[in-house]
Design an enzyme around this catalytic site. Structure first.
Site, PDB file in Angstrom:
ATOM      1  N   ARG A  86       0.823  -1.210   0.000  1.00 13.50           N
ATOM      2  CA  ARG A  86       0.000   0.000   0.000  1.00 13.50           C
ATOM      3  C   ARG A  86       0.860   1.265   0.000  1.00 13.50           C
ATOM      4  NH1 ARG A  86      -5.319  -1.408   3.820  1.00 13.50           N
ATOM      5  NH2 ARG A  86      -6.374  -2.633   2.206  1.00 13.50           N
TER       6      ARG A  86
ATOM      7  N   LYS B  54     -18.508 -17.959   2.696  1.00 12.51           N
ATOM      8  CA  LYS B  54     -19.950 -17.895   2.943  1.00 12.51           C
ATOM      9  C   LYS B  54     -20.710 -17.072   1.910  1.00 12.51           C
ATOM     10  CE  LYS B  54     -19.566 -18.432   7.972  1.00 12.51           C
ATOM     11  NZ  LYS B  54     -19.923 -17.827   9.284  1.00 12.51           N
TER      12      LYS B  54
ATOM     13  N   GLY C 143      -8.655  -9.264   0.015  1.00 11.93           N
ATOM     14  CA  GLY C 143      -7.471  -9.763   0.714  1.00 11.93           C
ATOM     15  C   GLY C 143      -7.064 -11.167   0.352  1.00 11.93           C
TER      16      GLY C 143
ATOM     17  N   GLY D  73     -12.992  -3.790   1.520  1.00  8.34           N
ATOM     18  CA  GLY D  73     -14.410  -3.441   1.524  1.00  8.34           C
ATOM     19  C   GLY D  73     -14.830  -2.580   0.356  1.00  8.34           C
TER      20      GLY D  73
END
Length: 397
Positions: free
Chosen positions: A37, A198, A355, A378
């Protein structure tokens, strides 16, 4: 393509530039575990420095909940930034107030200063107007280079853009251009690969994609939920049986929009989840009751790569199996390497993010071969879900 104001649209020399960056990096004993980053923001900082800007770095670190926390101070990052940038980087132990004003006031053209964690103030996450005003007083223009925080309407990600002339930094610009190629105005056919544990965490994502892509590959633990919804027995596999109706709705929506759903046809199963565990390859109709599905099988990989061969654009979020542990990494590695090969050959635009996805591509040794790999978590997911990102919307010309 939607037009965003960039550094090409502004005169920088002599201006105080409030530059929002992402410095939320893994730290251990004062050392950065992964500098990706930081590396990504260096081009923007260097360009601003070279053009004579006075660069004021704004960033958050961790979740200090609106109060100063020494464990989440950005101070250790100033010397690291200095080394990587090749010039001194000052530090202010507050991002607003008299100390910050004094340090910013002393800056000369080409200087760089890192301000303390913006989240040490409750006004940051609340996007409080008074806090935004105090931040804005430190700068002449605002540049956002932190796409990974663009899904938050915080003071330093959204509020400042309403108070100052605002522009996308080079990292933000590259991200937005890549995302436009991925889903905004892509070359078809478009294939999306979505994996992970999930379905419940990616319902919005799946529902958005089936109306926008030509084929949707579903892998990882979430594929088990779809298999179970189709009446297949998945043994002791991770599976959200209570989401069978959701799975049926997504399958129906895909059929209505003409999106092909690619589910596993065979699987790698094992009785225990550990490295080197004994495993078998079985058809998904024949999963033993005492076994877990931990990876997609070779026939599934062949189906995925066949779709990649047809595709012009690939959007990827999530692995096809438990790639962290061998031998359950094979499907993810094979698909990633095939996509990379097609990208290198100029046959595929490949955009990936999240990620686990970044970790998998690094493990496969192909992250640099993809057209674009987003380090945002996100924000990348919400973009794939089709949601407007506050920090991006406010930058539109």
């Amino acid at each position: 393509m939607t037009q965003f104001k960039t550094l090409d649209d502004v005169e920088i020399a002599g201006k105080r530039v409030l530059l929002r960056v992402d410095l939320n990096v893994p730290m251990q004993d004062g050392k950065v575990g992964d500098t990706t980053r930081i590396e990504r923001i260096l081009p923007t900082i260097k360009e601003l420095v070279d053009k004579g800007g006075r660069v004021i770095l704004l960033a958050h670190f961790g979740r200090p909940k609106g109060k100063p926390n020494p464990d989440m101070s950005l101070e250790p990052l100033a010397p690291i930034l200095s080394d990587m940038l090749g010039q001194p980087v000052g530090f202010s132990d507050d991002c607003v107030g008299p100390v910050a004003e004094g340090i910013v006031g002393a800056l000369e053209d080409g200087n760089v200063v890192l301000m303390e964690n913006t989240r040490f103030h409750a006004g940051e996450e609340a996007n409080d107007e008074d806090f935004v005003t105090r931040l804005a007083a430190l700068g002449d223009i605002y540049v956002n280079d932190a796409f990974s925080a663009a899904h938050r309407a915080h003071a330093s990600t959204e509020g400042l853009a309403r108070h100052l002339p605002s522009y996308a930094g080079r990292t933000m610009q590259a991200e937005l251009e890549a995302l436009e190629k991925g889903l905004g105005d892509p070359e078809r056919p478009v294939v999306a690969v979505v994996g992970g544990a999930k379905v419940s965490t990616k319902i919005d994502l799946l529902q958005n994609l089936v109306g926008r892509v030509d084929a949707l590959v579903i892998g990882g633990g979430m594929a088990n939920t779809f298999l179970a919804a189709q009446g297949k027995h998945v043994g002791k596999s991770l599976c959200e049986h209570d989401l069978a109706d959701t799975a049926h709705r997504i399958l129906a929506a895909a059929k209505e929009s003409g999106c092909a759903i690619v589910l596993p046809v065979d699987a790698v199963v094992a009785r225990e989840f550990k490295a080197g565990a004994a495993s078998d390859i079985v058809a998904v109709d024949n999963v033993p009751e005492d076994a877990m599905i931990l990876d997609a099988g070779p026939d599934t990989v062949a189906a995925v790569t066949a779709w990649l061969d047809k595709a012009k654009t690939l959007v990827w979020n999530g692995p096809l199996g438990a790639f962290e542990i061998q031998p359950f990494d094979k499907a993810t590695m094979a698909a990633a390497r095939h996509a990379a090969e097609l990208t290198r050959a100029g046959k595929l635009v490949s955009v990936a993010g999240g990620g686990d996805t970044v970790a998998a591509l690094n493990q496969a040794g192909v992250a640099d071969d993809f057209t674009y790999v987003s380090t945002a978590g996100g924000a990348f997911l919400e973009w794939m879900e089709g949601k407007p990102l506050p920090g991006v919307e406010v930058l539109k010309a």
